[in-house]
Write a protein that holds these residues in place. Structure first.
Motif, mmCIF file in Angstrom:
data_model
loop_
_atom_site.group_PDB
_atom_site.id
_atom_site.type_symbol
_atom_site.label_atom_id
_atom_site.label_comp_id
_atom_site.label_asym_id
_atom_site.label_seq_id
_atom_site.Cartn_x
_atom_site.Cartn_y
_atom_site.Cartn_z
ATOM 1 N N THR A 199 -7.106 39.170 11.932
ATOM 2 C CA THR A 199 -5.776 39.579 12.371
ATOM 3 C C THR A 199 -5.780 39.934 13.859
ATOM 4 O OG1 THR A 199 -5.331 40.478 10.182
ATOM 5 C CG2 THR A 199 -3.915 41.251 11.968
ATOM 6 N N HIS A 200 -6.934 40.448 14.347
ATOM 7 C CA HIS A 200 -7.024 40.917 15.731
ATOM 8 C C HIS A 200 -7.898 40.059 16.637
ATOM 9 C CE1 HIS A 200 -5.997 44.512 13.318
ATOM 10 N NE2 HIS A 200 -5.117 44.645 14.284
ATOM 11 N N SER A 201 -8.655 39.127 16.066
ATOM 12 C CA SER A 201 -9.545 38.298 16.879
ATOM 13 C C SER A 201 -9.538 36.861 16.376
ATOM 14 C CB SER A 201 -10.974 38.852 16.817
ATOM 15 O OG SER A 201 -11.874 37.966 17.470
ATOM 16 N N ARG A 202 -9.459 35.946 17.312
ATOM 17 C CA ARG A 202 -9.534 34.522 16.959
ATOM 18 C C ARG A 202 -10.978 34.054 16.880
ATOM 19 N NH1 ARG A 202 -6.383 32.140 21.778
ATOM 20 N NH2 ARG A 202 -7.471 33.896 22.669
ATOM 21 N N THR A 203 -11.916 34.851 17.399
ATOM 22 C CA THR A 203 -13.301 34.376 17.507
ATOM 23 C C THR A 203 -14.276 34.948 16.488
ATOM 24 O OG1 THR A 203 -13.794 36.053 19.174
ATOM 25 C CG2 THR A 203 -13.070 33.891 19.965
ATOM 26 N N ALA A 204 -14.087 36.208 16.040
ATOM 27 C CA ALA A 204 -15.087 36.796 15.141
ATOM 28 C C ALA A 204 -14.531 37.976 14.355
ATOM 29 C CB ALA A 204 -16.309 37.250 15.935
ATOM 30 N N SER A 205 -15.096 38.179 13.179
ATOM 31 C CA SER A 205 -14.873 39.393 12.391
ATOM 32 C C SER A 205 -16.048 40.319 12.686
ATOM 33 C CB SER A 205 -14.869 39.073 10.896
ATOM 34 O OG SER A 205 -13.855 38.156 10.574
ATOM 35 N N THR A 206 -15.775 41.626 12.747
ATOM 36 C CA THR A 206 -16.814 42.590 13.086
ATOM 37 C C THR A 206 -16.844 43.701 12.039
ATOM 38 O OG1 THR A 206 -16.462 42.125 15.421
ATOM 39 C CG2 THR A 206 -17.657 44.118 14.898
ATOM 40 N N PHE A 207 -18.059 44.063 11.639
ATOM 41 C CA PHE A 207 -18.245 45.038 10.577
ATOM 42 C C PHE A 207 -19.351 46.018 10.950
ATOM 43 C CE2 PHE A 207 -17.518 40.748 9.030
ATOM 44 C CZ PHE A 207 -16.388 40.876 8.233
ATOM 45 N N GLU A 208 -19.281 47.206 10.357
ATOM 46 C CA GLU A 208 -20.399 48.130 10.361
ATOM 47 C C GLU A 208 -20.929 48.097 8.931
ATOM 48 O OE1 GLU A 208 -20.357 52.140 12.463
ATOM 49 O OE2 GLU A 208 -20.182 52.687 10.342
ATOM 50 N N VAL A 209 -22.210 47.790 8.782
ATOM 51 C CA VAL A 209 -22.787 47.616 7.450
ATOM 52 C C VAL A 209 -23.896 48.639 7.238
ATOM 53 C CG1 VAL A 209 -23.966 46.007 5.905
ATOM 54 C CG2 VAL A 209 -22.263 45.143 7.524
ATOM 55 N N GLU A 210 -23.775 49.406 6.169
ATOM 56 C CA GLU A 210 -24.829 50.329 5.771
ATOM 57 C C GLU A 210 -25.666 49.618 4.710
ATOM 58 O OE1 GLU A 210 -23.423 54.283 4.851
ATOM 59 O OE2 GLU A 210 -21.877 54.088 6.396
ATOM 60 N N VAL A 211 -26.963 49.535 4.964
ATOM 61 C CA VAL A 211 -27.892 48.826 4.088
ATOM 62 C C VAL A 211 -28.778 49.857 3.394
ATOM 63 C CG1 VAL A 211 -29.628 47.011 3.978
ATOM 64 C CG2 VAL A 211 -27.859 46.922 5.760
ATOM 65 N N PRO A 212 -28.570 50.080 2.094
ATOM 66 C CA PRO A 212 -29.347 51.102 1.399
ATOM 67 C C PRO A 212 -30.796 50.681 1.177
ATOM 68 C CG PRO A 212 -27.951 49.946 -0.146
ATOM 69 C CD PRO A 212 -27.608 49.424 1.222
ATOM 70 N N PRO A 213 -31.670 51.645 0.910
ATOM 71 C CA PRO A 213 -33.063 51.315 0.594
ATOM 72 C C PRO A 213 -33.123 50.320 -0.575
ATOM 73 C CG PRO A 213 -32.821 53.676 0.903
ATOM 74 C CD PRO A 213 -31.435 53.098 0.904
ATOM 75 N N GLY A 214 -33.973 49.323 -0.426
ATOM 76 C CA GLY A 214 -34.170 48.348 -1.488
ATOM 77 C C GLY A 214 -33.232 47.163 -1.470
ATOM 78 N N THR A 217 -0.419 42.422 24.687
ATOM 79 C CA THR A 217 -0.334 43.392 25.780
ATOM 80 C C THR A 217 -1.173 44.631 25.522
ATOM 81 O OG1 THR A 217 1.648 44.378 24.804
ATOM 82 C CG2 THR A 217 1.969 42.620 26.456
ATOM 83 N N GLU A 218 -1.727 44.737 24.307
ATOM 84 C CA GLU A 218 -2.591 45.866 23.986
ATOM 85 C C GLU A 218 -3.778 45.387 23.171
ATOM 86 O OE1 GLU A 218 -0.903 49.376 22.302
ATOM 87 O OE2 GLU A 218 0.933 49.195 23.482
ATOM 88 N N GLY A 219 -4.918 45.971 23.439
ATOM 89 C CA GLY A 219 -6.109 45.660 22.672
ATOM 90 C C GLY A 219 -6.155 46.506 21.407
ATOM 91 N N LEU A 220 -7.252 46.393 20.712
ATOM 92 C CA LEU A 220 -7.466 47.158 19.479
ATOM 93 C C LEU A 220 -8.539 48.196 19.737
ATOM 94 C CD1 LEU A 220 -7.160 47.504 16.342
ATOM 95 C CD2 LEU A 220 -9.044 45.856 16.159
ATOM 96 N N LEU A 221 -8.285 49.433 19.354
ATOM 97 C CA LEU A 221 -9.267 50.493 19.471
ATOM 98 C C LEU A 221 -9.495 51.060 18.072
ATOM 99 C CD1 LEU A 221 -10.201 52.853 22.011
ATOM 100 C CD2 LEU A 221 -9.310 54.000 19.982
ATOM 101 N N VAL A 222 -10.730 51.008 17.607
ATOM 102 C CA VAL A 222 -11.078 51.535 16.288
ATOM 103 C C VAL A 222 -12.025 52.717 16.513
ATOM 104 C CG1 VAL A 222 -12.055 51.007 14.017
ATOM 105 C CG2 VAL A 222 -10.896 49.196 15.324
ATOM 106 N N PRO A 223 -11.540 53.942 16.314
ATOM 107 C CA PRO A 223 -12.373 55.123 16.547
ATOM 108 C C PRO A 223 -13.533 55.215 15.552
ATOM 109 C CG PRO A 223 -10.041 55.721 16.403
ATOM 110 C CD PRO A 223 -10.165 54.302 15.951
ATOM 111 N N PRO A 224 -14.555 56.004 15.885
ATOM 112 C CA PRO A 224 -15.658 56.214 14.941
ATOM 113 C C PRO A 224 -15.116 56.720 13.599
ATOM 114 C CG PRO A 224 -16.177 57.220 17.061
ATOM 115 C CD PRO A 224 -14.737 56.765 17.116
ATOM 116 N N GLY A 225 -15.700 56.207 12.539
ATOM 117 C CA GLY A 225 -15.287 56.634 11.215
ATOM 118 C C GLY A 225 -14.033 55.956 10.690
ATOM 119 N N HIS A 226 -13.448 55.058 11.461
ATOM 120 C CA HIS A 226 -12.231 54.367 11.036
ATOM 121 C C HIS A 226 -12.528 52.911 10.687
ATOM 122 C CE1 HIS A 226 -10.439 57.904 12.817
ATOM 123 N NE2 HIS A 226 -9.299 57.585 12.229
#
Length: 173
Positions: free
Chosen positions: A31-46, A4-13
Motif C-alpha cells: 500500500t505504501h511502497s511499489r518496491t518492497a514489503s518490510t517486516f520486523e520478524v521475531e525468530v524464537p529458539p528452535g 506529498t508525505e512519507g510513511l513513519l512507523v514508530p517503534p512498537g507500531h
C-alpha cells in the motif's frame, strides 16, 4: 499523482501477526511502497524456516538482536534436510549471523535461517516485489497457529502459490 508525505512507523507500531512459531510485524506494505514489503520478524529458539528458493523475489535480512544460522548460496548438493551442513562449490558454508549482519538474497539463490540458540532473535526483513510476502506471512501464520506439528502439506501448497520452492522442511519447537 505524486505523494506529498512519507510513511513513519514508530517503534512498537505496525500490524502484528503472531503464532507460537513466529511473530511478524508489518512495517511497510505494498500500500505504501511499489518496491518492497518490510517486516520486523521475531525468530524464537528452535525455529528453522527451511532452505528454499524464489524465482522472482529478492530478499534482504538485517539481524537486529540475537543470533541466526544463515544460508545464502547454491550448495554442491541439495540434500532434503540439514541445510546447516551444505557447502557451495567455492567452499562457502552456513554462517552464524549476529546483530548488524546483512544478507541479500537474489532470485534463484537458495537460502534459509534458523535460531539454534535458547534466546529469541529479531531481524528486519524486506521482500520484493510486494505484496507476495505479506499474503504469504498471513496464510503461513494461520497454518502454524493451529498448534501441534506443522502441516507440511498445507505449507508446501502455500509456498507453491507464492513463488517458494521448499528444499528442506520448516521446523519449530
Amino acid at each position: 499523482m505524486t505523494a506529498t508525505e512519507g510513511l513513519l512507523v514508530p517503534p512498537g507500531h505496525g500490524r502484528v501477526v503472531e503464532t507460537p512459531a513466529q511473530r511478524v510485524t508489518f512495517k511497510v506494505t505494498g500500500t505504501h511502497s511499489r518496491t518492497a514489503s518490510t517486516f520486523e520478524v521475531e525468530v524464537p529458539p528452535g525455529f528453522d524456516v527451511g532452505a528454499h528458493v524464489h524465482t522472482r523475489s529478492e530478499e534482504l535480512f538485517y539481524v537486529l538482536e540475537g543470533e541466526l544460522d544463515v544460508l545464502a548460496f547454491e550448495p554442491r548438493l541439495r540434500t532434503p534436510d540439514n541445510w546447516q551442513r551444505w557447502q557451495s562449490s567455492s567452499g562457502t558454508r552456513v554462517v552464524r549471523a549476529t546483530p548488524g549482519t546483512v544478507i541479500v538474497v537474489p532470485p534463484g539463490c537458495p537460502h534459509a535461517f534458523a535460531n539454534p540458540t535458547d534466546t529469541p532473535a529479531k531481524m528486519f526483513f524486506q521482500a520484493s516485489p510486494p505484496p507476495d510476502h505479506e499474503r504469504y506471512f498471513e496464510e503461513l501464520l494461520e497454518i502454524l497457529g493451529g498448534g501441534g506439528p506443522p502441516d507440511h502439506t498445507a505449507i508446501e501448497e502455500l509456498r507453491a502459490r507464492y513463488d517458494i520452492e521448499q528444499l528442506t522442511p520448516l521446523k519449530h519447537r
